[in-house]
Design an enzyme around this catalytic site. Structure first.
Site, PDB file in Angstrom:
ATOM      1  N   LYS A 119     -84.122 -40.152 -17.423  1.00 31.92           N
ATOM      2  CA  LYS A 119     -84.169 -40.534 -18.836  1.00 31.92           C
ATOM      3  C   LYS A 119     -84.915 -39.502 -19.670  1.00 31.92           C
ATOM      4  CE  LYS A 119     -83.602 -45.549 -18.803  1.00 31.92           C
ATOM      5  NZ  LYS A 119     -84.189 -46.836 -19.239  1.00 31.92           N
ATOM      6  N   LYS A 211     -70.309 -44.710 -12.859  1.00 32.40           N
ATOM      7  CA  LYS A 211     -70.575 -46.111 -13.187  1.00 32.40           C
ATOM      8  C   LYS A 211     -70.069 -46.453 -14.584  1.00 32.40           C
ATOM      9  CE  LYS A 211     -74.319 -48.910 -11.976  1.00 32.40           C
ATOM     10  NZ  LYS A 211     -75.691 -49.227 -11.588  1.00 32.40           N
ATOM     11  N   LYS A 214     -72.379 -48.032 -21.095  1.00 34.42           N
ATOM     12  CA  LYS A 214     -72.224 -48.158 -22.535  1.00 34.42           C
ATOM     13  C   LYS A 214     -72.372 -46.793 -23.224  1.00 34.42           C
ATOM     14  CE  LYS A 214     -77.037 -49.179 -23.744  1.00 34.42           C
ATOM     15  NZ  LYS A 214     -77.517 -48.200 -22.812  1.00 34.42           N
TER      16      LYS A 214
END
Ligand code: TRP
Length: 348
Positions: A119, A211, A214
């Protein structure tokens, strides 16, 4: 003589971040499991808004997203009266316990967290301290209820291991006051991740190696929980496949990630397994299978989408559910936090 290890009352805790739209991966990977576990356990389900602000949030979007996740919980079938649905920021004990755990967890432990590395990216110096501390807050979320079972995706395994390490070190560091206060050999349980579910990994409809997410630019890569029947049918029709017919058994899905993903989604939605799906569709082309899959998806998802639209129009109802849930969550968390303060030696 060491005190006997206490038996902890089974309690489920899990959290979902209020960031943007929920998709089929969240539904099959998390929500279906949450709904299932309410049959056998007391459950606490949390919209983790404190975690959300570890990266920049537009305040009005955050507000809408918190209500959206709460609506998805309810629309999916979580019973907010029997169990607890609330948002993290309303129970101050999460942040309070996180401070104590900041003083238990070691820098070296956090430096190993792969999600932070992903991240934070290249510009690590510019990541928030909250993002670095995210796993400690997550440990507090779980342990402030002394929860024993945590349904999560497999990407959260490392955070659960850290949670156990923190619980264990707290139990060791404070063994004497814990025993003296009558808690036996451990104040915190070592919570178990529950990874298995109907579909632990739902992959992108455009790339079976990625995966469903969003953040993928193409909306054709995912099914959103609020997509209507036309959108679902179109996305399934366009979903990537390969030129071979469907195999007759699970073995035949090897090396065919897109076929594997679609068959897995079908099985999860139908509440069966891949072998059963292939017994019906093996040897056929993708076309009839895709039609059946789109129909099944519409049947399963459209009542949820309809309920979410209804709830979206009634934010006062959602806010009431969250407030009631927060009050009940706080009652448990406050009692545990008092015990922690006594164990640590704070005067109160
Ligand atoms: N980190 C989790 C995720 O991204 C969300 C989360 C926060 C969570 N606190 C939690 C999950 C506590 C389980 C238990 O999915």
């Amino acid at each position: 003589m060491s005190a006997p290890a206490p038996a902890f009352k089974p309690l489920v805790f899990s959290g979902v971040q209020p960031t943007g739209n929920l998709h089929l991966g969240n539904y099959l990977g998390a929500l279906v499991k949450f709904v299932d576990m309410q049959k056998t356990h007391d459950c606490v389900y949390c919209v983790v808004d404190l975690h959300a602000i570890t990266v920049a949030q537009e305040p009005r979007e955050l507000t809408a997203n918190i209500r959206e996740i709460a609506a998805a919980f309810i629309a999916s079938g979580i019973d907010a009266k029997k169990h607890i649905v609330f948002n993290q920021s309303q129970v101050a004990e999460h942040a309070e316990l996180a401070w104590v755990f900041n003083c238990v967890a070691r820098l070296g432990w956090l430096n190993r967290m792969t999600q932070f590395k992903e991240k934070a990216g290249k510009d690590r110096e510019n990541a928030s301290i909250g993002l670095y501390d995210y796993p400690v807050l997550m440990a507090s979320d779980i342990l402030v209820y002394r929860a024993t079972h945590v349904p999560v995706g497999d990407d959260q395994k490392q955070h659960l291991e850290l949670t156990r390490d923190i619980a264990q070190k707290f139990n060791n560091d404070y063994a004497a006051p814990i025993a003296a206060a009558g808690h036996g050999a451990a104040f915190f349980p070592l919570p178990e991740p529950i990874i298995q579910g109907p579909a632990t990994r739902v992959m992108s409809l455009r790339d079976g190696g990625k995966k469903m997410s969003k953040s993928e630019p193409s909306d054709y890569s995912r099914i959103n929980l609020t997509d209507d029947a036309d959108a679902i049918a179109q996305k399934i029709r366009k979903a990537k496949t390969d030129p071979e017919p469907l195999p007759g058994d699970v073995e035949g899905l090897k090396g065919r990630p897109e076929a594997d993903n679609l068959v897995g989604i079908f099985a999860a939605l139908a509440g069966t397994d891949k072998a059963t799906v292939l017994r019906d569709f093996g040897g056929q082309t993708f076309s009839p299978f895709k039609t059946a899959l789109a129909d099944l998806m519409v049947t399963k998802l459209s009542p949820i989408a309809a309920e979410m639209r209804r709830l979206r129009a009634d934010p006062a109802f959602i806010d009431g559910v969250l407030r009631d849930g927060s009050d009940r969550a706080r009652a448990i968390a406050a009692a545990n936090m008092k015990a922690v303060k006594d164990i640590v030696g704070f005067v109160r």
